[in-house]
Design a protein around this motif. Structure first.
Motif, PDB file in Angstrom:
ATOM      1  N   LYS A  61      77.572   6.847 -15.858  1.00 48.20           N
ATOM      2  CA  LYS A  61      78.367   5.661 -15.313  1.00 48.20           C
ATOM      3  C   LYS A  61      77.361   4.907 -14.279  1.00 48.20           C
ATOM      4  O   LYS A  61      77.578   3.699 -13.859  1.00 48.20           O
ATOM      5  N   THR A  62      76.404   5.714 -13.761  1.00 50.46           N
ATOM      6  CA  THR A  62      75.549   5.084 -12.624  1.00 50.46           C
ATOM      7  C   THR A  62      74.162   5.323 -12.444  1.00 50.46           C
ATOM      8  O   THR A  62      73.862   6.497 -13.143  1.00 50.46           O
ATOM      9  N   LYS A  63      73.330   4.847 -11.907  1.00 52.13           N
ATOM     10  CA  LYS A  63      72.160   5.364 -11.501  1.00 52.13           C
ATOM     11  C   LYS A  63      71.917   6.684 -10.762  1.00 52.13           C
ATOM     12  O   LYS A  63      71.178   7.325 -11.414  1.00 52.13           O
ATOM     13  N   ALA A  64      72.632   6.871 -10.103  1.00 54.21           N
ATOM     14  CA  ALA A  64      72.828   8.212  -9.121  1.00 54.21           C
ATOM     15  C   ALA A  64      72.870   9.386 -10.319  1.00 54.21           C
ATOM     16  O   ALA A  64      72.199  10.416 -10.055  1.00 54.21           O
ATOM     17  N   GLU A  65      73.889   9.105 -11.155  1.00 57.88           N
ATOM     18  CA  GLU A  65      74.308  10.152 -12.089  1.00 57.88           C
ATOM     19  C   GLU A  65      73.059  10.508 -13.124  1.00 57.88           C
ATOM     20  O   GLU A  65      72.754  11.667 -13.345  1.00 57.88           O
ATOM     21  N   LEU A  66      72.392   9.466 -13.651  1.00 58.94           N
ATOM     22  CA  LEU A  66      71.014   9.577 -14.403  1.00 58.94           C
ATOM     23  C   LEU A  66      70.157  10.230 -13.711  1.00 58.94           C
ATOM     24  O   LEU A  66      69.614  11.022 -14.261  1.00 58.94           O
ATOM     25  N   VAL A  67      69.599   9.738 -12.347  1.00 60.86           N
ATOM     26  CA  VAL A  67      68.758  10.443 -11.727  1.00 60.86           C
ATOM     27  C   VAL A  67      69.094  12.019 -11.388  1.00 60.86           C
ATOM     28  O   VAL A  67      67.904  12.690 -11.537  1.00 60.86           O
ATOM     29  N   LEU A  68      70.329  12.195 -11.122  1.00 61.61           N
ATOM     30  CA  LEU A  68      70.596  13.484 -10.929  1.00 61.61           C
ATOM     31  C   LEU A  68      70.564  14.538 -12.085  1.00 61.61           C
ATOM     32  O   LEU A  68      69.910  15.488 -11.821  1.00 61.61           O
ATOM     33  N   GLU A  69      70.835  14.037 -13.157  1.00 65.74           N
ATOM     34  CA  GLU A  69      70.849  14.711 -14.263  1.00 65.74           C
ATOM     35  C   GLU A  69      69.005  14.998 -14.669  1.00 65.74           C
ATOM     36  O   GLU A  69      68.732  16.083 -15.038  1.00 65.74           O
ATOM     37  N   ALA A  70      68.362  13.928 -14.419  1.00 66.39           N
ATOM     38  CA  ALA A  70      66.821  14.286 -14.576  1.00 66.39           C
ATOM     39  C   ALA A  70      66.278  15.298 -13.695  1.00 66.39           C
ATOM     40  O   ALA A  70      65.678  15.993 -13.912  1.00 66.39           O
ATOM     41  N   VAL A  71      66.865  15.221 -12.193  1.00 60.68           N
ATOM     42  CA  VAL A  71      66.553  16.229 -11.354  1.00 60.68           C
ATOM     43  C   VAL A  71      67.066  17.616 -11.690  1.00 60.68           C
ATOM     44  O   VAL A  71      66.440  18.678 -11.525  1.00 60.68           O
ATOM     45  N   ILE A 116      71.963  12.481  -2.201  1.00 63.13           N
ATOM     46  CA  ILE A 116      73.041  13.127  -1.188  1.00 63.13           C
ATOM     47  C   ILE A 116      73.614  11.557  -0.551  1.00 63.13           C
ATOM     48  O   ILE A 116      74.727  12.041  -0.275  1.00 63.13           O
ATOM     49  N   ALA A 117      72.626  10.990  -0.224  1.00 67.58           N
ATOM     50  CA  ALA A 117      73.141   9.604   0.540  1.00 67.58           C
ATOM     51  C   ALA A 117      74.431   9.074  -0.228  1.00 67.58           C
ATOM     52  O   ALA A 117      75.350   8.480  -0.049  1.00 67.58           O
ATOM     53  N   ALA A 118      74.108   8.760  -1.736  1.00 62.43           N
ATOM     54  CA  ALA A 118      74.690   8.119  -2.665  1.00 62.43           C
ATOM     55  C   ALA A 118      75.857   8.975  -2.661  1.00 62.43           C
ATOM     56  O   ALA A 118      77.172   8.573  -2.971  1.00 62.43           O
ATOM     57  N   ALA A 119      76.085  10.161  -2.599  1.00 60.92           N
ATOM     58  CA  ALA A 119      77.296  11.091  -2.824  1.00 60.92           C
ATOM     59  C   ALA A 119      78.250  10.765  -1.819  1.00 60.92           C
ATOM     60  O   ALA A 119      79.425  11.207  -2.106  1.00 60.92           O
ATOM     61  N   GLN A 120      77.999  10.357  -0.656  1.00 59.24           N
ATOM     62  CA  GLN A 120      78.645  10.374   0.425  1.00 59.24           C
ATOM     63  C   GLN A 120      79.553   9.190   0.344  1.00 59.24           C
ATOM     64  O   GLN A 120      80.798   9.243   0.979  1.00 59.24           O
ATOM     65  N   ASP A 121      79.283   8.363  -0.786  1.00 56.02           N
ATOM     66  CA  ASP A 121      80.095   7.185  -0.945  1.00 56.02           C
ATOM     67  C   ASP A 121      81.036   7.098  -2.125  1.00 56.02           C
ATOM     68  O   ASP A 121      81.717   6.226  -2.389  1.00 56.02           O
ATOM     69  N   ASP A 122      80.818   8.297  -2.623  1.00 57.20           N
ATOM     70  CA  ASP A 122      81.535   8.362  -4.036  1.00 57.20           C
ATOM     71  C   ASP A 122      82.031   9.708  -4.043  1.00 57.20           C
ATOM     72  O   ASP A 122      81.191  10.726  -4.640  1.00 57.20           O
ATOM     73  N   GLU A 123      83.303   9.957  -4.056  1.00 61.79           N
ATOM     74  CA  GLU A 123      83.842  11.479  -4.200  1.00 61.79           C
ATOM     75  C   GLU A 123      83.627  12.014  -5.461  1.00 61.79           C
ATOM     76  O   GLU A 123      83.314  13.100  -5.693  1.00 61.79           O
ATOM     77  N   ASP A 124      83.687  11.368  -6.536  1.00 57.64           N
ATOM     78  CA  ASP A 124      83.655  11.877  -8.019  1.00 57.64           C
ATOM     79  C   ASP A 124      81.993  12.511  -8.170  1.00 57.64           C
ATOM     80  O   ASP A 124      81.817  13.480  -8.485  1.00 57.64           O
ATOM     81  N   PHE A 125      81.206  11.485  -7.575  1.00 55.49           N
ATOM     82  CA  PHE A 125      79.752  12.007  -7.598  1.00 55.49           C
ATOM     83  C   PHE A 125      79.448  12.859  -6.761  1.00 55.49           C
ATOM     84  O   PHE A 125      78.739  13.878  -7.047  1.00 55.49           O
ATOM     85  N   GLN A 126      80.143  13.048  -5.525  1.00 57.33           N
ATOM     86  CA  GLN A 126      79.851  14.185  -4.466  1.00 57.33           C
ATOM     87  C   GLN A 126      80.317  15.634  -5.136  1.00 57.33           C
ATOM     88  O   GLN A 126      79.434  16.450  -4.965  1.00 57.33           O
TER      89      GLN A 126
END
Length: 196
Positions: A61-71, A116-126
């Motif tokens: 859904k987001t760049k953060a989710e893609l990067v998180l999966e790669a990590v 971690i910073a991105a997760a603070q703005d999105d409860e589902d992502f957190q």
């Protein structure tokens, strides 16, 4: 049965291309390491991966989710093995594990801080970050400490869950505040946990 699956795939679009997944994760991680999370755009990732924008959004859904999966995948290359129940002293296993974690954070610490910073703005992502990244590692350490206690290596009066939380708190605090994470810290943490 196979033809039903194929028909279903065709009805909802092209079958998923695993090589596109790998190309996107590889491109995202490489670009974030080179430029920093905040400077990498979705457009740059899809251009580097050589795929269409919709290919990315069909998967994440987001760049953060893609990067998180790669990590996640990068961490998965080392995170479980050091804590296997293989007869090695728990203190040695934990120190080796922490040294590996810290070596990874030397490369991807900036990426994780940004996630971690991105997760603070999105409860589902957190929640996704916590459930898929934070809690499994905490559980691995807690299980190791319980085994150490059963084997007489860890004082029976110590609380494995609290010790695990303190261990993670120590290195997350240092990571988030830009302090060094190195073998000396790993040794100090292990000495404190296993002190008698």
């Amino acid at each position: 049965m196979q033809s039903k699956t194929n028909n279903s795939d065709r009805a909802s679009g092209r079958p998923r291309d695993i090589s596109a997944d790998e190309a996107l994760k590889s491109a995202a991680l490489r670009l974030v390491r080179e430029k920093g999370y905040g400077k990498v755009t979705i457009a740059a990732i899809i251009a580097a991966a050589g795929v269409a924008r919709q290919t990315l959004y069909n998967r994440w859904k987001t760049k953060a989710e893609l990067v998180l999966e790669a990590v996640f995948e990068e961490v998965g290359r080392y995170a479980a093995a050091p804590l296997a129940d293989d007869g090695t002293r728990a203190a040695d296993q934990l120190e080796a594990f922490l040294c590996q974690v810290f070596a990874h954070l030397a490369e991807d610490g900036g990426t994780l801080r940004a996630i971690i910073a991105a997760a603070q703005d999105d409860e589902d992502f957190q929640r996704h970050f916590r459930d898929r990244f934070v809690l499994p590692r905490e559980a691995m350490v807690t299980d190791l400490l319980r085994r150490a206690q059963t084997g007489g290596e860890l004082d029976p009066e110590r609380d494995p869950e609290i010790l695990s939380a303190m261990l993670h708190g120590a290195f997350w605090y240092r990571l988030l505040n830009g302090y060094a994470l190195d073998a000396g810290l790993a040794r100090a943490i292990v000495d404190e946990i296993f002190r008698r």
